[in-house]
Write a protein that holds these residues in place. Structure first.
Motif, PDB file in Angstrom:
ATOM      1  N   GLU A  64       0.789  -1.204   0.032  1.00 25.09           N
ATOM      2  CA  GLU A  64      -0.114  -0.069  -0.036  1.00 25.09           C
ATOM      3  C   GLU A  64       0.822   1.392  -0.040  1.00 25.09           C
ATOM      4  OE1 GLU A  64      -2.905   0.033   3.215  1.00 25.09           O
ATOM      5  OE2 GLU A  64      -3.828  -1.753   2.429  1.00 25.09           O
ATOM      6  N   GLY A  65       2.201   1.301   0.439  1.00 26.75           N
ATOM      7  CA  GLY A  65       2.985   2.263   0.161  1.00 26.75           C
ATOM      8  C   GLY A  65       3.036   3.077   1.678  1.00 26.75           C
ATOM      9  N   LEU A  66       2.709   2.361   2.647  1.00 29.94           N
ATOM     10  CA  LEU A  66       2.663   2.889   3.988  1.00 29.94           C
ATOM     11  C   LEU A  66       3.965   2.450   4.927  1.00 29.94           C
ATOM     12  CD1 LEU A  66      -0.962   2.415   5.140  1.00 29.94           C
ATOM     13  CD2 LEU A  66       0.073   4.428   4.289  1.00 29.94           C
ATOM     14  N   LEU A  67       4.658   1.357   4.336  1.00 27.55           N
ATOM     15  CA  LEU A  67       5.682   0.739   4.898  1.00 27.55           C
ATOM     16  C   LEU A  67       7.058   0.852   3.746  1.00 27.55           C
ATOM     17  CD1 LEU A  67       4.431  -1.662   7.313  1.00 27.55           C
ATOM     18  CD2 LEU A  67       5.218   0.650   8.099  1.00 27.55           C
ATOM     19  N   THR A  68       8.081   0.614   4.148  1.00 26.63           N
ATOM     20  CA  THR A  68       9.342   0.411   3.365  1.00 26.63           C
ATOM     21  C   THR A  68      10.046  -0.740   3.990  1.00 26.63           C
ATOM     22  OG1 THR A  68      10.409   2.069   4.193  1.00 26.63           O
ATOM     23  CG2 THR A  68       9.345   2.625   2.035  1.00 26.63           C
ATOM     24  N   ILE A  69      10.836  -1.631   3.112  1.00 31.47           N
ATOM     25  CA  ILE A  69      11.822  -2.527   3.573  1.00 31.47           C
ATOM     26  C   ILE A  69      13.265  -2.286   3.296  1.00 31.47           C
ATOM     27  CG2 ILE A  69      12.391  -5.033   3.651  1.00 31.47           C
ATOM     28  CD1 ILE A  69       9.631  -4.838   4.911  1.00 31.47           C
ATOM     29  N   VAL A  70      14.071  -2.027   4.465  1.00 33.58           N
ATOM     30  CA  VAL A  70      15.252  -2.018   4.258  1.00 33.58           C
ATOM     31  C   VAL A  70      16.142  -3.304   4.417  1.00 33.58           C
ATOM     32  CG1 VAL A  70      17.335  -0.653   5.017  1.00 33.58           C
ATOM     33  CG2 VAL A  70      15.026   0.355   5.001  1.00 33.58           C
ATOM     34  N   SER A  71      16.728  -3.762   3.492  1.00 32.91           N
ATOM     35  CA  SER A  71      17.310  -5.008   3.548  1.00 32.91           C
ATOM     36  C   SER A  71      18.299  -5.118   4.741  1.00 32.91           C
ATOM     37  CB  SER A  71      18.439  -5.293   2.419  1.00 32.91           C
ATOM     38  OG  SER A  71      19.082  -6.499   2.444  1.00 32.91           O
ATOM     39  N   HIS A  72      18.072  -6.253   5.547  1.00 34.00           N
ATOM     40  CA  HIS A  72      18.870  -6.739   6.743  1.00 34.00           C
ATOM     41  C   HIS A  72      18.539  -5.693   7.877  1.00 34.00           C
ATOM     42  CE1 HIS A  72      21.086  -9.236   4.110  1.00 34.00           C
ATOM     43  NE2 HIS A  72      21.543  -8.110   3.604  1.00 34.00           N
ATOM     44  N   ARG A  73      17.304  -4.673   7.606  1.00 36.27           N
ATOM     45  CA  ARG A  73      17.061  -3.864   8.897  1.00 36.27           C
ATOM     46  C   ARG A  73      15.761  -4.037   9.158  1.00 36.27           C
ATOM     47  NH1 ARG A  73      18.766   1.781   8.235  1.00 36.27           N
ATOM     48  NH2 ARG A  73      18.217   2.119  10.512  1.00 36.27           N
ATOM     49  N   GLY A  74      14.814  -4.412   8.172  1.00 38.93           N
ATOM     50  CA  GLY A  74      13.400  -4.380   8.526  1.00 38.93           C
ATOM     51  C   GLY A  74      12.570  -3.555   7.877  1.00 38.93           C
ATOM     52  N   ALA A  75      11.323  -3.429   8.379  1.00 36.08           N
ATOM     53  CA  ALA A  75      10.356  -2.664   7.915  1.00 36.08           C
ATOM     54  C   ALA A  75      10.195  -1.176   8.666  1.00 36.08           C
ATOM     55  CB  ALA A  75       8.963  -3.064   8.293  1.00 36.08           C
ATOM     56  N   PHE A  76      10.203  -0.176   8.004  1.00 40.04           N
ATOM     57  CA  PHE A  76      10.021   1.361   8.474  1.00 40.04           C
ATOM     58  C   PHE A  76       8.891   2.175   7.829  1.00 40.04           C
ATOM     59  CE2 PHE A  76      14.468   0.020   8.656  1.00 40.04           C
ATOM     60  CZ  PHE A  76      14.934   0.790   9.843  1.00 40.04           C
ATOM     61  N   VAL A  77       8.323   2.904   8.797  1.00 43.04           N
ATOM     62  CA  VAL A  77       6.940   3.748   8.289  1.00 43.04           C
ATOM     63  C   VAL A  77       7.573   4.797   7.059  1.00 43.04           C
ATOM     64  CG1 VAL A  77       5.303   5.253   8.966  1.00 43.04           C
ATOM     65  CG2 VAL A  77       6.119   3.327  10.558  1.00 43.04           C
ATOM     66  N   LYS A  78       6.810   4.744   6.290  1.00 47.64           N
ATOM     67  CA  LYS A  78       7.188   5.557   5.121  1.00 47.64           C
ATOM     68  C   LYS A  78       7.625   6.826   5.408  1.00 47.64           C
ATOM     69  CE  LYS A  78       7.261   7.087   0.798  1.00 47.64           C
ATOM     70  NZ  LYS A  78       8.297   6.567  -0.373  1.00 47.64           N
ATOM     71  N   THR A  79       8.573   7.302   4.841  1.00 43.98           N
ATOM     72  CA  THR A  79       9.077   8.973   4.961  1.00 43.98           C
ATOM     73  C   THR A  79       8.980   9.460   3.623  1.00 43.98           C
ATOM     74  OG1 THR A  79      11.439   8.472   4.959  1.00 43.98           O
ATOM     75  CG2 THR A  79      10.400   8.706   7.095  1.00 43.98           C
ATOM     76  N   PHE A  80       9.134  10.811   3.398  1.00 44.12           N
ATOM     77  CA  PHE A  80       8.681  11.255   2.031  1.00 44.12           C
ATOM     78  C   PHE A  80       9.955  12.014   1.401  1.00 44.12           C
ATOM     79  CE2 PHE A  80       4.640  10.505   3.768  1.00 44.12           C
ATOM     80  CZ  PHE A  80       3.886  10.187   2.780  1.00 44.12           C
ATOM     81  N   GLU A  81      10.462  11.884   0.210  1.00 42.26           N
ATOM     82  CA  GLU A  81      11.602  12.474  -0.491  1.00 42.26           C
ATOM     83  C   GLU A  81      10.851  13.715  -0.993  1.00 42.26           C
ATOM     84  OE1 GLU A  81      14.777  11.905  -0.030  1.00 42.26           O
ATOM     85  OE2 GLU A  81      14.297  10.026   1.187  1.00 42.26           O
ATOM     86  N   PRO A  82      11.746  14.783  -1.410  1.00 48.76           N
ATOM     87  CA  PRO A  82      11.269  15.917  -2.142  1.00 48.76           C
ATOM     88  C   PRO A  82      10.655  15.290  -3.485  1.00 48.76           C
ATOM     89  CG  PRO A  82      13.548  16.331  -1.320  1.00 48.76           C
ATOM     90  CD  PRO A  82      13.274  14.895  -1.232  1.00 48.76           C
ATOM     91  N   GLY A  83       9.515  15.903  -3.841  1.00 44.92           N
ATOM     92  CA  GLY A  83       8.827  15.618  -4.985  1.00 44.92           C
ATOM     93  C   GLY A  83       7.711  14.671  -4.767  1.00 44.92           C
ATOM     94  N   GLU A  84       7.873  13.643  -4.012  1.00 43.27           N
ATOM     95  CA  GLU A  84       6.965  12.450  -3.468  1.00 43.27           C
ATOM     96  C   GLU A  84       5.551  13.001  -3.289  1.00 43.27           C
ATOM     97  OE1 GLU A  84       8.664   8.459  -2.534  1.00 43.27           O
ATOM     98  OE2 GLU A  84       9.309  10.050  -1.107  1.00 43.27           O
ATOM     99  N   VAL A  85       5.539  14.236  -2.403  1.00 43.59           N
ATOM    100  CA  VAL A  85       4.226  14.669  -2.024  1.00 43.59           C
ATOM    101  C   VAL A  85       3.407  15.052  -3.296  1.00 43.59           C
ATOM    102  CG1 VAL A  85       3.063  16.388  -0.555  1.00 43.59           C
ATOM    103  CG2 VAL A  85       4.863  14.982   0.504  1.00 43.59           C
TER     104      VAL A  85
END
Length: 224
Positions: A64-85
């Motif tokens: 759904e785009g609410l979480l992101t997976i970082v390899s070997h670190r786990g799941a993180f709540v989504k943050t936004f880069e410039p332009g994504e909003v």
């Protein structure tokens, strides 16, 4: 993770779905804030579940785009880069303006009265407390989305709205913006009641552009 009043989930036929819903709520209400790593042990303990169904929920929320997976670190709540909003609001505007055109064509007279009542109730709540944010349970956008009569369109819109709600966690709580949004909602509903789809679509477009700018300012990122 912030303290949560979440009660343990009971096991029944809807257990997996409710696990997903509860974790989604924790993300969208700020219990799990943007950028935070999900502590599976802690969350599973709070919800009274095993890590198996929690991991299934995490994978669906990644989709759904609410979480992101970082390899070997786990799941993180989504943050936004410039332009994504900006990209998300551009998509949301396209979806919602089409929805509002369909509502102008398809809504029954009873449904139009419901929209007027919904905005009126939001106005009453805001008048009682000048410092409160726009009442979440009076969400005009969600009501219009499902009133369009196009379930596929509504489902796509809801997914985008959920992602944007992460960016709105700060801006949506600003009292000034809440009152501006109310006035814009009132004009939007008036246009829908008149079944003027061009005017309604333009009011909605301008409204969402203001919301985008407010979200971008709150995040402290540069709009591209």
């Amino acid at each position: 993770m912030k303290k949560s009043a979440s009660a343990p989930l009971t096991r029944d036929g809807t257990f997996a779905r409710r696990t997903e819903e509860r974790v989604r709520e924790m993300i969208l209400d700020g219990t799990l804030p943007p950028g935070e790593r999900l502590n599976e042990v802690s969350i599973a303990e709070v919800l009274g579940i095993s890590r198996g169904p929690l991991r299934e929920a995490i994978q669906r929320l990644v989709g759904e785009g609410l979480l992101t997976i970082v390899s070997h670190r786990g799941a993180f709540v989504k943050t936004f880069e410039p332009g994504e909003v900006d990209d998300l609001y551009e998509l949301r505007t396209a979806l919602e303006t089409h929805s509002v055109r369909l509502v102008c064509r398809r809504a029954t007279e009873e449904e139009l009265r419901e929209l007027e009542q919904l905005v009126g109730e939001a106005g009453e709540e805001l008048s009682q407390d000048p410092a409160r944010p726009y009442p979440a349970d009076r969400d005009l956008h969600t009501r219009l989305t499902w009133m369009s009569g196009n379930d596929a369109l509504a489902a796509a819109t809801v997914e985008v709205q959920r992602q944007i709600s992460l960016a709105r966690q700060t801006s949506a709580k600003k009292p000034d913006r809440a009152r501006e949004a109310l006035a814009e909602h009132e004009r939007l509903v008036a246009a829908i009641v008149d079944r003027d789809e061009d005017r309604a679509a333009e009011i909605l477009r301008l409204h969402l552009d203001k919301a985008r700018k407010s979200a971008v300012d709150a995040l402290g990122i540069t709009s591209e």
